[in-house]
Write an enzyme that holds these catalytic residues in place. Structure first.
Site, PDB file in Angstrom:
ATOM      1  N   SER A 185       0.846  -1.194   0.000  1.00  0.00           N
ATOM      2  CA  SER A 185       0.000   0.000   0.000  1.00  0.00           C
ATOM      3  C   SER A 185       0.887   1.251   0.000  1.00  0.00           C
ATOM      4  O   SER A 185       1.663   1.436  -0.923  1.00  0.00           O
ATOM      5  CB  SER A 185      -0.952  -0.025   1.208  1.00  0.00           C
ATOM      6  OG  SER A 185      -1.871   1.035   1.151  1.00  0.00           O
ATOM      7  N   THR A 186       0.791   2.066   1.035  1.00  0.00           N
ATOM      8  CA  THR A 186       1.537   3.332   1.075  1.00  0.00           C
ATOM      9  C   THR A 186       3.032   3.104   0.912  1.00  0.00           C
ATOM     10  O   THR A 186       3.642   2.358   1.667  1.00  0.00           O
ATOM     11  CB  THR A 186       1.269   4.065   2.407  1.00  0.00           C
ATOM     12  OG1 THR A 186      -0.128   4.115   2.646  1.00  0.00           O
ATOM     13  CG2 THR A 186       1.832   5.472   2.370  1.00  0.00           C
ATOM     14  N   HIS A 211      -2.707  -1.023  -3.305  1.00  0.00           N
ATOM     15  CA  HIS A 211      -3.851  -0.144  -3.067  1.00  0.00           C
ATOM     16  C   HIS A 211      -3.716   1.110  -3.928  1.00  0.00           C
ATOM     17  O   HIS A 211      -2.794   1.900  -3.737  1.00  0.00           O
ATOM     18  CB  HIS A 211      -3.942   0.250  -1.589  1.00  0.00           C
ATOM     19  CG  HIS A 211      -4.225  -0.905  -0.682  1.00  0.00           C
ATOM     20  ND1 HIS A 211      -3.889  -0.891   0.651  1.00  0.00           N
ATOM     21  CD2 HIS A 211      -4.830  -2.105  -0.900  1.00  0.00           C
ATOM     22  CE1 HIS A 211      -4.269  -2.025   1.216  1.00  0.00           C
ATOM     23  NE2 HIS A 211      -4.831  -2.788   0.289  1.00  0.00           N
ATOM     24  N   MET A 304      -0.014   1.099   5.332  1.00  0.00           N
ATOM     25  CA  MET A 304      -0.701   1.373   6.592  1.00  0.00           C
ATOM     26  C   MET A 304      -1.878   0.426   6.756  1.00  0.00           C
ATOM     27  O   MET A 304      -2.525   0.038   5.785  1.00  0.00           O
ATOM     28  CB  MET A 304      -1.197   2.815   6.621  1.00  0.00           C
ATOM     29  CG  MET A 304      -1.821   3.238   7.937  1.00  0.00           C
ATOM     30  SD  MET A 304      -2.159   5.014   7.930  1.00  0.00           S
ATOM     31  CE  MET A 304      -2.900   5.219   9.560  1.00  0.00           C
ATOM     32  N   ASP A 307      -4.516  -4.818   6.143  1.00  0.00           N
ATOM     33  CA  ASP A 307      -4.942  -5.609   4.997  1.00  0.00           C
ATOM     34  C   ASP A 307      -3.829  -6.566   4.573  1.00  0.00           C
ATOM     35  O   ASP A 307      -2.689  -6.141   4.392  1.00  0.00           O
ATOM     36  CB  ASP A 307      -5.328  -4.693   3.832  1.00  0.00           C
ATOM     37  CG  ASP A 307      -5.962  -5.447   2.677  1.00  0.00           C
ATOM     38  OD1 ASP A 307      -6.653  -6.451   2.945  1.00  0.00           O
ATOM     39  OD2 ASP A 307      -5.784  -5.035   1.519  1.00  0.00           O
TER      40      ASP A 307
END
Length: 366
Positions: A185-186, A211, A304, A307
């Site tokens: 993600s991030t 994401h 973050m 997930d």
């Protein structure tokens, strides 16, 4: 204001500035210290009060967002959330922004802007909070929630576990094909680029959930395809998972791996967000646990939230090898941390050695 996240909104649309300022100001722990119609005005304001996070449009008069972003990163690296239009042009420009050091992307449509921003307030606030804790040194080295926000659905509510791992454990003797599944993600766009650039064309088939909003995953995959030895594609329903190919889950949809005989392919499904994400890492990892079992290698990277932690544990329990990116090399050490806490991880590796681990995995099981 002490301890709160100081945010500056930079957008040439007065409506966007007004709505974003109102939404973010309602959230406990966030203070919007300024809003500016272009980067020139923004720099004047920043000279007296530097923000913790900048929410930035990329298409503006006098100075475009990319030029401003590069200037900020050279002067004083600061977390930037790109607020981009949901268009192919906006997606391509946002890829440049991520490459220049932006932390993440949120989208805005051309029409119905105010209602859209209010509806997606949870995503925007989450993006700002993620950006606020990003390790900008690491990123640079690589280059009030509203009461009506959707509930955070867990993996069992969207993709039931009722089949367990029976399919994976009973059928794996009939195929030797291997799959590598990656969730991030991030900070993941930069991290994935580093990993994929280091992989040979002979690498096992790879499936990825990053994401990212719809349309943006296509631009992301296209960029990687141009610079990597591997074939990198935004996944389409029925695409086969084969050596030398990377399939990136399309934004706004979930991706699962399915098995037909000795072959693996992906299924793209429209289902509710899991852990507030669509695509979700948990959805991908659970499907890999079920259909590939010990013939899979699971990797969870910077991001973050949690997930992917449950799904990686299911892969681990089904006999797959599992790895988490280490804290030192993560932009945000959230998703890997949760997977480690859950006992889902065999090894913790720095970003720089993950490509080697994938290559070794492929050779070991060739």
């Amino acid at each position: 204001m002490s301890g709160n996240i100081k945010v500056m909104v930079v957008d040439d649309s007065a409506v966007v500035r007004q709505v974003l300022t109102a939404l973010l100001s309602k959230e406990a722990g966030i203070d919007v210290i300024a809003a500016a119609s272009d980067p020139i005005f923004a720099m004047d304001k920043m000279n007296t009060n530097w923000p913790d996070v900048i929410v930035l449009d990329v298409e503006m008069p006098r100075m475009d967002g990319i030029t401003f972003l590069k200037k900020i990163m050279s002067i004083r690296p600061t977390p930037v959330v790109i607020c981009s239009t949901l268009t192919e042009k906006g997606a391509a420009t946002s890829m440049q922004a991520l490459a220049a050091g932006a932390v993440t992307i949120v989208t805005k449509p051309k029409a119905g802007l105010k209602s859209f921003l209010e509806m997606d307030a949870g995503d925007i606030i989450q993006a700002v909070k993620s950006a606020a804790i990003a390790d900008m040194r690491r990123l640079k080295a690589m280059t009030t929630m509203p009461s009506q926000i959707p509930p955070k659905l867990k993996i069992n509510e969207v993709m039931p576990e009722h089949e367990g791992h029976a399919i994976a454990t009973s059928a794996m003797a009939t195929t030797t094909d291997r799959i590598v599944a990656i969730g991030t993600s991030t900070g993941g766009t930069q991290a994935l680029e580093k990993v994929l650039l280091s992989l040979p064309r002979t690498a096992p088939g790879i499936v990825i959930v990053q994401h990212m909003p719809e349309k943006f995953t296509a631009a992301f995959a296209d960029r990687l395809n141009k610079i990597c030895e591997l074939e990198v594609l935004e996944a389409k329903n029925g695409d086969r998972v084969i050596p030398g190919r990377v399939l990136v889950a399309p934004g706004g949809l979930h991706m699962q791996v399915k098995r037909s005989g000795a072959q693996y392919h992906v299924e793209i499904i429209d289902a509710p967000p899991v852990n507030r994400h669509r695509p979700s890492v948990d959805v991908l990892f659970r499907s890999v646990a079920k259909c590939a079992g010990k013939n899979a290698f699971g990797i969870i990277m910077t991001g973050m939230g949690d997930d992917g932690a449950i799904g990686l544990k299911e892969m681990h329990d089904a006999g797959a090898e599992t790895v988490a990116q280490d804290e030192k090399t993560c932009v945000v050490y959230g998703m890997p941390k949760e997977a480690v806490k859950l006992g889902a991880v065999d090894r913790i590796l720095p970003l720089e050695t993950i490509a080697d681990a994938i290559t070794h995995y492929g050779k070991q099981h060739a």
